[in-house]
Design a protein around this motif. Structure first.
Motif, PDB file in Angstrom:
ATOM      1  N   GLU A   6       0.840  -1.192   0.000  1.00  0.00           N
ATOM      2  CA  GLU A   6       0.000   0.000   0.000  1.00  0.00           C
ATOM      3  C   GLU A   6       0.877   1.244   0.000  1.00  0.00           C
ATOM      4  O   GLU A   6       1.953   1.253   0.620  1.00  0.00           O
ATOM      5  CB  GLU A   6      -0.907   0.042   1.237  1.00  0.00           C
ATOM      6  CG  GLU A   6      -1.860  -1.137   1.385  1.00  0.00           C
ATOM      7  CD  GLU A   6      -1.288  -2.268   2.217  1.00  0.00           C
ATOM      8  OE1 GLU A   6      -2.064  -3.069   2.752  1.00  0.00           O
ATOM      9  OE2 GLU A   6      -0.045  -2.332   2.365  1.00  0.00           O
ATOM     10  N   SER A  21      -2.823   3.625  -3.280  1.00  0.00           N
ATOM     11  CA  SER A  21      -2.541   2.579  -4.271  1.00  0.00           C
ATOM     12  C   SER A  21      -2.208   1.283  -3.566  1.00  0.00           C
ATOM     13  O   SER A  21      -1.614   1.287  -2.481  1.00  0.00           O
ATOM     14  CB  SER A  21      -1.354   2.986  -5.149  1.00  0.00           C
ATOM     15  OG  SER A  21      -1.622   4.154  -5.866  1.00  0.00           O
ATOM     16  N   CYS A  22      -2.570   0.200  -4.201  1.00  0.00           N
ATOM     17  CA  CYS A  22      -2.248  -1.136  -3.698  1.00  0.00           C
ATOM     18  C   CYS A  22      -1.642  -1.916  -4.854  1.00  0.00           C
ATOM     19  O   CYS A  22      -2.338  -2.213  -5.828  1.00  0.00           O
ATOM     20  CB  CYS A  22      -3.505  -1.813  -3.179  1.00  0.00           C
ATOM     21  SG  CYS A  22      -3.299  -3.556  -2.731  1.00  0.00           S
ATOM     22  N   THR A  23      -0.376  -2.212  -4.744  1.00  0.00           N
ATOM     23  CA  THR A  23       0.282  -3.039  -5.749  1.00  0.00           C
ATOM     24  C   THR A  23       0.192  -4.488  -5.316  1.00  0.00           C
ATOM     25  O   THR A  23       0.644  -4.844  -4.221  1.00  0.00           O
ATOM     26  CB  THR A  23       1.744  -2.626  -5.927  1.00  0.00           C
ATOM     27  OG1 THR A  23       1.795  -1.244  -6.300  1.00  0.00           O
ATOM     28  CG2 THR A  23       2.417  -3.461  -7.009  1.00  0.00           C
ATOM     29  N   SER A  25       0.793  -8.586  -5.965  1.00  0.00           N
ATOM     30  CA  SER A  25       1.606  -9.586  -6.652  1.00  0.00           C
ATOM     31  C   SER A  25       1.248 -10.973  -6.135  1.00  0.00           C
ATOM     32  O   SER A  25       0.727 -11.118  -5.029  1.00  0.00           O
ATOM     33  CB  SER A  25       3.106  -9.314  -6.466  1.00  0.00           C
ATOM     34  OG  SER A  25       3.447  -9.318  -5.100  1.00  0.00           O
ATOM     35  N   ARG A  72      -9.528  -0.477 -10.266  1.00  0.00           N
ATOM     36  CA  ARG A  72      -8.381  -1.350 -10.480  1.00  0.00           C
ATOM     37  C   ARG A  72      -7.794  -1.119 -11.861  1.00  0.00           C
ATOM     38  O   ARG A  72      -8.481  -0.704 -12.792  1.00  0.00           O
ATOM     39  CB  ARG A  72      -8.777  -2.819 -10.322  1.00  0.00           C
ATOM     40  CG  ARG A  72      -9.761  -3.305 -11.362  1.00  0.00           C
ATOM     41  CD  ARG A  72     -10.178  -4.750 -11.098  1.00  0.00           C
ATOM     42  NE  ARG A  72     -11.190  -5.174 -12.071  1.00  0.00           N
ATOM     43  CZ  ARG A  72     -11.752  -6.372 -12.077  1.00  0.00           C
ATOM     44  NH1 ARG A  72     -11.411  -7.280 -11.162  1.00  0.00           N
ATOM     45  NH2 ARG A  72     -12.653  -6.674 -12.977  1.00  0.00           N
ATOM     46  N   ASP A  73      -6.518  -1.425 -11.970  1.00  0.00           N
ATOM     47  CA  ASP A  73      -5.811  -1.422 -13.247  1.00  0.00           C
ATOM     48  C   ASP A  73      -5.236  -2.822 -13.390  1.00  0.00           C
ATOM     49  O   ASP A  73      -4.193  -3.147 -12.800  1.00  0.00           O
ATOM     50  CB  ASP A  73      -4.706  -0.359 -13.231  1.00  0.00           C
ATOM     51  CG  ASP A  73      -3.955  -0.260 -14.541  1.00  0.00           C
ATOM     52  OD1 ASP A  73      -3.928  -1.266 -15.294  1.00  0.00           O
ATOM     53  OD2 ASP A  73      -3.392   0.799 -14.821  1.00  0.00           O
ATOM     54  N   GLN A  76      -1.591  -3.313 -14.641  1.00  0.00           N
ATOM     55  CA  GLN A  76      -0.520  -3.045 -13.678  1.00  0.00           C
ATOM     56  C   GLN A  76      -0.705  -3.811 -12.382  1.00  0.00           C
ATOM     57  O   GLN A  76       0.129  -3.697 -11.479  1.00  0.00           O
ATOM     58  CB  GLN A  76      -0.449  -1.546 -13.371  1.00  0.00           C
ATOM     59  CG  GLN A  76      -0.090  -0.696 -14.570  1.00  0.00           C
ATOM     60  CD  GLN A  76       0.410   0.680 -14.183  1.00  0.00           C
ATOM     61  OE1 GLN A  76       1.062   0.861 -13.155  1.00  0.00           O
ATOM     62  NE2 GLN A  76       0.115   1.671 -15.003  1.00  0.00           N
ATOM     63  N   ASN A  77      -1.770  -4.575 -12.292  1.00  0.00           N
ATOM     64  CA  ASN A  77      -2.097  -5.321 -11.068  1.00  0.00           C
ATOM     65  C   ASN A  77      -2.157  -4.390  -9.857  1.00  0.00           C
ATOM     66  O   ASN A  77      -1.597  -4.690  -8.788  1.00  0.00           O
ATOM     67  CB  ASN A  77      -1.108  -6.459 -10.831  1.00  0.00           C
ATOM     68  CG  ASN A  77      -1.811  -7.798 -10.693  1.00  0.00           C
ATOM     69  OD1 ASN A  77      -2.759  -8.072 -11.421  1.00  0.00           O
ATOM     70  ND2 ASN A  77      -1.366  -8.626  -9.775  1.00  0.00           N
ATOM     71  N   LYS A  78      -2.848  -3.276 -10.051  1.00  0.00           N
ATOM     72  CA  LYS A  78      -2.985  -2.315  -8.963  1.00  0.00           C
ATOM     73  C   LYS A  78      -4.456  -2.038  -8.676  1.00  0.00           C
ATOM     74  O   LYS A  78      -5.294  -2.091  -9.574  1.00  0.00           O
ATOM     75  CB  LYS A  78      -2.308  -0.984  -9.328  1.00  0.00           C
ATOM     76  CG  LYS A  78      -0.801  -1.039  -9.290  1.00  0.00           C
ATOM     77  CD  LYS A  78      -0.210   0.358  -9.473  1.00  0.00           C
ATOM     78  CE  LYS A  78       1.301   0.333  -9.286  1.00  0.00           C
ATOM     79  NZ  LYS A  78       1.891   1.674  -9.374  1.00  0.00           N
ATOM     80  N   TYR A  80      -6.894   0.812  -6.443  1.00  0.00           N
ATOM     81  CA  TYR A  80      -6.826   2.156  -5.879  1.00  0.00           C
ATOM     82  C   TYR A  80      -8.008   2.423  -4.957  1.00  0.00           C
ATOM     83  O   TYR A  80      -9.101   1.888  -5.150  1.00  0.00           O
ATOM     84  CB  TYR A  80      -6.835   3.201  -6.997  1.00  0.00           C
ATOM     85  CG  TYR A  80      -5.691   3.061  -7.967  1.00  0.00           C
ATOM     86  CD1 TYR A  80      -5.874   2.415  -9.181  1.00  0.00           C
ATOM     87  CD2 TYR A  80      -4.439   3.556  -7.653  1.00  0.00           C
ATOM     88  CE1 TYR A  80      -4.826   2.271 -10.070  1.00  0.00           C
ATOM     89  CE2 TYR A  80      -3.377   3.416  -8.543  1.00  0.00           C
ATOM     90  CZ  TYR A  80      -3.582   2.771  -9.745  1.00  0.00           C
ATOM     91  OH  TYR A  80      -2.528   2.623 -10.617  1.00  0.00           O
ATOM     92  N   CYS A  96      -4.953  -2.923   2.082  1.00  0.00           N
ATOM     93  CA  CYS A  96      -5.648  -3.658   1.032  1.00  0.00           C
ATOM     94  C   CYS A  96      -5.347  -5.139   1.231  1.00  0.00           C
ATOM     95  O   CYS A  96      -4.303  -5.504   1.797  1.00  0.00           O
ATOM     96  CB  CYS A  96      -5.224  -3.200  -0.353  1.00  0.00           C
ATOM     97  SG  CYS A  96      -3.483  -3.461  -0.733  1.00  0.00           S
TER      98      CYS A  96
END
Length: 121
Positions: A6, A21-23, A25, A72-73, A76-78, A80, A96
């Protein structure tokens, strides 16, 4: 194994806006619901928003409906969390993660380290 990072927290004045933002993986947003929750000192965890993997449907907690949105994107696997018209009561650590039983049940099985949001009174 799912991992979350986050970011985007900080100090924001009442009435202001912030985007967290939340990346993600280790899992695909195509197959995994991702939600946001927060925890303030001395308070219970509070579910905020969730985006469903199947069709992108959204769920919001009553206390943030109309002020917060999630998106979400997938490329980019993100994910928001867009926070608008913030209030001092929004001061908390924001996380997140993956809801254990889907977006409609407030129980999470994994989450990140969180990002702090502070709204001074």
């Amino acid at each position: 194994q799912a991992q979350f990072v986050e970011s985007g927290g900080g100090l924001v004045h009442p009435g202001g806006s912030l985007r967290l933002s939340c990346t993600v993986s280790g899992v695909s947003l195509d197959s995994t619901d991702i939600g946001w929750f927060r925890r303030a000192p001395g308070s219970e965890r509070e579910a905020l928003a969730c985006i469903m993997s199947t069709d992108g449907s959204l769920w919001y907690g009553d206390h943030v409906k109309g002020r917060f949105t999630t998106s979400r994107d997938k490329a980019q696997n993100k994910v928001y969390l867009h926070m608008n018209n913030v209030e001092p009561a929004d001061t908390a650590m924001y996380y997140c993660g993956i809801p254990r039983y889907g977006c409609y049940v407030d129980e999470y099985k994994s989450w990140g380290q969180g990002t702090q949001v502070t709204v001074p009174s």
